[in-house]
Design a protein around this motif. Structure first.
Motif, PDB file in Angstrom:
ATOM      1  N   VAL A 353      42.302  44.611  41.215  1.00  0.00           N
ATOM      2  CA  VAL A 353      42.479  43.973  39.903  1.00  0.00           C
ATOM      3  C   VAL A 353      42.522  45.028  38.806  1.00  0.00           C
ATOM      4  CG1 VAL A 353      41.529  42.358  38.226  1.00  0.00           C
ATOM      5  CG2 VAL A 353      41.324  41.862  40.669  1.00  0.00           C
ATOM      6  N   ARG A 354      41.575  45.978  38.889  1.00  0.00           N
ATOM      7  CA  ARG A 354      41.508  47.029  37.865  1.00  0.00           C
ATOM      8  C   ARG A 354      42.813  47.812  37.802  1.00  0.00           C
ATOM      9  NH1 ARG A 354      41.522  51.867  37.008  1.00  0.00           N
ATOM     10  NH2 ARG A 354      41.796  52.317  39.223  1.00  0.00           N
ATOM     11  N   SER A 358      45.474  47.816  34.668  1.00  0.00           N
ATOM     12  CA  SER A 358      45.653  49.117  34.021  1.00  0.00           C
ATOM     13  C   SER A 358      47.116  49.498  33.894  1.00  0.00           C
ATOM     14  CB  SER A 358      44.912  50.208  34.808  1.00  0.00           C
ATOM     15  OG  SER A 358      43.524  49.967  34.823  1.00  0.00           O
ATOM     16  N   GLU A 359      47.938  49.005  34.816  1.00  0.00           N
ATOM     17  CA  GLU A 359      49.356  49.351  34.814  1.00  0.00           C
ATOM     18  C   GLU A 359      50.202  48.366  34.013  1.00  0.00           C
ATOM     19  OE1 GLU A 359      50.198  49.392  38.941  1.00  0.00           O
ATOM     20  OE2 GLU A 359      49.127  51.287  39.339  1.00  0.00           O
ATOM     21  N   ARG A 366      45.607  45.569  29.711  1.00  0.00           N
ATOM     22  CA  ARG A 366      45.014  46.872  30.077  1.00  0.00           C
ATOM     23  C   ARG A 366      43.549  46.925  29.669  1.00  0.00           C
ATOM     24  NH1 ARG A 366      49.928  48.730  27.882  1.00  0.00           N
ATOM     25  NH2 ARG A 366      48.862  49.580  26.029  1.00  0.00           N
ATOM     26  N   ASP A 367      43.231  46.365  28.503  1.00  0.00           N
ATOM     27  CA  ASP A 367      41.829  46.338  28.058  1.00  0.00           C
ATOM     28  C   ASP A 367      40.964  45.535  29.028  1.00  0.00           C
ATOM     29  OD1 ASP A 367      42.560  47.810  25.856  1.00  0.00           O
ATOM     30  OD2 ASP A 367      42.658  46.093  24.501  1.00  0.00           O
ATOM     31  N   PHE A 375      38.099  36.690  35.876  1.00  0.00           N
ATOM     32  CA  PHE A 375      39.439  36.249  35.497  1.00  0.00           C
ATOM     33  C   PHE A 375      39.756  36.747  34.084  1.00  0.00           C
ATOM     34  CE2 PHE A 375      40.709  32.429  38.310  1.00  0.00           C
ATOM     35  CZ  PHE A 375      40.181  33.041  39.434  1.00  0.00           C
ATOM     36  N   ARG A 376      41.053  36.910  33.829  1.00  0.00           N
ATOM     37  CA  ARG A 376      41.492  37.391  32.514  1.00  0.00           C
ATOM     38  C   ARG A 376      41.062  36.425  31.420  1.00  0.00           C
ATOM     39  NH1 ARG A 376      42.338  38.677  28.264  1.00  0.00           N
ATOM     40  NH2 ARG A 376      44.104  39.701  27.267  1.00  0.00           N
ATOM     41  N   GLN A 377      41.181  35.138  31.685  1.00  0.00           N
ATOM     42  CA  GLN A 377      40.713  34.119  30.741  1.00  0.00           C
ATOM     43  C   GLN A 377      39.819  33.152  31.500  1.00  0.00           C
ATOM     44  OE1 GLN A 377      44.079  32.339  28.755  1.00  0.00           O
ATOM     45  NE2 GLN A 377      44.938  34.306  28.154  1.00  0.00           N
TER      46      GLN A 377
END
Length: 547
Positions: A353-354, A358-359, A366-367, A375-377
Motif C-alpha cells: 500500500v505504501r 507513494s507512486e 502520496r501523503d 483505507f484512504r478514506q
C-alpha cells in the motif's frame, strides 16, 4: 454537425414524397390534369431550403452531393408519377452546407431565424473525460457563465439552438445521449433553457439505437424536440422495450426528465431537503492497489496466520452486497504493533500500500502513504448501519438496500448511513423512492445510479408525524422478517422481479401503503407514474417554501 447529410437527405426525400402525394391527389380530383403547387418551378420544396454546418471538408462535400442525388431521384419519381419534373441542368441551386465549427459559428449567418425554421440533428456524444481541450473550450464559450463541467458535448447544440430560436416560433429536435435527461446534467442544461422560455414539444424516452456504421455499436439515446414556450400539444413516446417500438402518449407537459410533469429541474443539494431523514455518505475507499483486499484464493492463508486473522473483515462492494459474493479486507485501524511484527503477511501488504500510494500522481494520495495500514478514506460506522449500492439493475421493482453489522466493511461502491431505528431502510425500500430514483437519478447505460446530492437529498419526504414514522419503521421490520425466511438467497435473488417470494411482495405492499399515506395524504397513488407526478408537486412545494 450535419456530417454527410443523412438527416438532411431523409428530410428532403420525405418532404418531396409528401408533395408528390398531394400532386397525385390533385391530379385525381381534376380528372388527370397536372396541378403545379408553385407557379414557378412547380414545387414548394427546394434544395435552397436546406442548410447544414459541418466542421470537416470531405463530409460537407458529400452532404452537398448526396442532396443533389436525392433531388435527382425525387425528380425521376415525379416524372414517373405525374408526368412532369423540373429541369435542374445546369445546376444552379443547391443546399447551403457551410464548412465551419457548429459551436463557434453564428447560426443566423447560415439561416436567418424565422417562425418556419426547423433544426434537426444528431450532434456528437462526448462526455467530460473524452473531450479535447478545444471541445471543452467550445462548450465553455457557448454556455458562458452557465457552463457546468458535467455537461455532455451535445449540450452545446441545445444552447445554440435555443439562442437561434430567440423570440421566434422556430423548432428544434436532436438525437442525444440519454444522460442529458438524467442525473446531474439535467439542472445545468435544462435550468437555463427553461428559464429562457424553452419548452419540450415532444420526446422519445430512452431507446437503443444501433448505428449503421461498421461494428454497429448500440447506444442508449433520447430524442427531444423543443421550441419557445411549447406552442404545440406535447407528445411523449414511451418504450416498454428499449429495443422495441414506441407508444405515443399525449400529455399536458413534458418535464426535462422526459416524463409527464411540470417543466422544473431538481437541483442537487448538500443536505437532505426533508428534515425527516438523515444524511448518507460514501463507503470506505481503499486506494491501496489491492493490497488491503483479500480475495477468495488468499483467505485461507490469512486465516492461518494468527496475527493477521484478527484483522480480516467481510468486505462488500455493490456486487458483493447484491450477490453475497465472498470477499474480505484487512481492517487495521487498531493494529497492534506486536501483531505487525509477528506477521510477514501484514508487513508485505502494508508495504504494498505504501509503495502504491507513494507512486501516485496525486499529492493527497502520496501523503496518505504515511498511514498505509488504513483505507484512504475511512467512514465505517461503529454500530449497525444501512448499506446502499451505487448501481442496481433497472429491472428492479425495489431499490435493494441492506442493514449490515459494523463488522462488515462497506466499500466506496456503496453509500452508508446510520439508521438506528430502520426508518431510512423503510424510505429507500418504498416504491415512491424507486420512482424518484428512476426519474431524477443518473444511469450507467440503463442501470440505476444512486447519488447522495441528486437523489437522496432531494427526495421530497414531508415532516413525518409520529404515527407515520412508527408505521414506516414497523413496515420495514416486516420486510426484514420476510427476507430472513430465505437465508440462502442473495438480495439479487430475493428481488428477482419474476420470482420474489409472495410474503416479501406482501410486506412491500404494506410499506407502500404507509409511505404513500405519509407522502400524499388521501391522494391515491396506484402506480409509479402517479407517484412521480405527486412527488414533483411535493418537491416544488417544499423547495418554494425553503427558497
Amino acid at each position: 454537425a450535419c456530417g454527410c447529410g443523412n438527416f438532411l437527405v431523409v428530410a428532403y426525400r420525405e418532404l418531396r414524397e409528401l408533395e408528390l402525394q398531394i400532386m397525385e391527389r390533385l391530379q385525381d380530383l381534376t380528372g388527370g390534369q397536372t396541378v403545379l403547387l408553385d407557379s414557378g418551378a412547380g414545387l414548394r420544396v427546394s434544395l435552397s431550403q436546406f442548410h447544414g454546418i459541418e466542421i470537416e471538408e470531405w463530409p460537407a462535400k458529400i452532404a452537398e452531393t448526396a442532396l443533389f442525388i436525392a433531388d435527382h431521384q425525387a425528380n425521376r419519381r415525379m416524372m414517373e408519377t405525374v408526368g412532369i419534373a423540373p429541369d435542374r441542368l445546369p445546376l444552379k441551386t443547391g443546399a447551403k452546407i457551410v464548412r465551419d465549427n457548429a459551436l463557434g459559428i453564428d447560426w443566423s449567418w447560415v439561416l436567418q431565424p424565422s417562425d418556419n425554421a426547423i433544426i434537426v440533428g444528431n450532434p456528437p456524444f462526448i462526455g467530460l473525460s473524452l473531450r479535447s481541450v478545444e471541445q471543452t473550450n467550445d462548450l465553455k464559450n457557448v454556455w458562458g457563465k452557465d457552463y457546468h463541467g458535467s455537461l455532455d458535448f451535445v449540450s452545446g447544440w441545445y444552447k445554440k439552438a435555443a439562442d437561434f430560436i430567440g423570440s421566434t416560433q422556430a423548432r428544434a429536435a436532436f438525437v442525444s445521449t440519454s444522460s442529458i435527461c438524467q442525473g446531474e446534467q439535467v439542472a445545468p442544461l435544462w435550468g437555463p433553457l427553461l428559464n429562457s422560455g424553452i419548452r419540450i414539444d415532444f420526446a422519445h424516452q430512452t431507446f437503443a439505437w444501433t448505428s449503421e456504421a461498421t461494428g454497429k455499436a448500440a447506444v442508449h439515446v433520447v430524442i427531444v424536440g423543443f421550441s419557445r414556450m411549447g406552442k404545440t400539444k406535447p407528445v411523449l413516446y414511451c418504450y416498454e422495450d428499449i429495443k422495441g417500438d414506441p407508444i405515443s402518449m399525449p400529455v399536458k407537459s413534458i418535464s426535462p426528465y422526459l416524463l409527464e410533469g411540470p417543466p422544473l429541474v431538481v437541483e442537487p443539494r448538500s443536505k437532505p431537503l426533508s428534515s425527516s431523514i438523515t444524511e448518507v455518505r460514501y463507503g470506505n475507499k481503499p486506494t491501496d492497489g489491492g493490497h488491503l483486499i483479500i480475495e477468495v484464493e488468499d483467505h485461507a492463508e490469512f486465516m492461518a496466520d494468527e496475527s493477521a486473522a484478527k484483522y480480516v473483515r467481510p468486505f462488500v462492494g455493490a456486487r458483493e452486497l447484491l450477490h453475497d459474493t465472498p470477499r474480505w479486507c484487512l481492517w487495521l485501524v487498531d493494529l497492534d504493533p506486536a501483531d505487525y511484527k509477528a506477521s510477514k503477511l501484514l508487513q508485505d501488504r502494508i508495504e504494498g500500500v505504501r509503495r502504491f500510494r507513494s507512486e501516485s500522481k496525486a499529492a493527497s494520495t502520496r501523503d496518505a502513504a504515511a498511514t498505509a495500514r488504513i483505507f484512504r478514506q475511512v467512514a465505517q460506522p461503529e454500530n449497525d448501519y444501512l448499506c446502499i449500492p451505487q448501481h442496481v439493475s433497472e429491472r428492479r421493482t425495489v431499490f435493494p438496500a441492506k442493514r449490515l453489522s459494523s463488522a462488515v466493511i462497506a466499500s466506496n461502491a456503496n453509500f452508508i448511513a446510520d439508521d438506528p431505528d430502520g426508518l431510512l431502510f423503510s424510505v429507500i425500500s418504498s416504491s415512491a423512492f424507486l420512482a424518484w430514483q428512476a426519474a431524477v437519478g443518473g444511469k450507467i447505460k440503463s442501470d440505476l445510479r444512486f447519488s447522495k446530492q441528486g437523489v437522496w437529498n432531494t427526495f421530497p419526504l414531508p415532516l413525518l408525524s409520529e404515527m407515520h414514522r412508527t408505521q414506516l419503521i414497523a413496515a420495514g421490520q416486516e420486510i426484514q422478517v420476510a427476507r430472513a425466511k430465505y437465508p440462502n438467497r442473495s438480495l439479487a435473488e430475493l428481488y428477482e422481479p419474476n420470482a420474489m417470494p409472495l410474503d416479501l411482495i406482501k410486506a412491500h405492499s404494506v410499506l407502500d401503503r404507509v409511505m404513500d399515506a405519509a407522502l400524499f395524504g388521501r391522494k391515491k397513488a396506484s402506480d409509479n407514474i402517479t407517484r412521480l407526478g405527486l412527488l414533483f408537486e411535493l418537491y416544488e412545494s417544499m423547495t418554494t417554501k425553503k427558497g
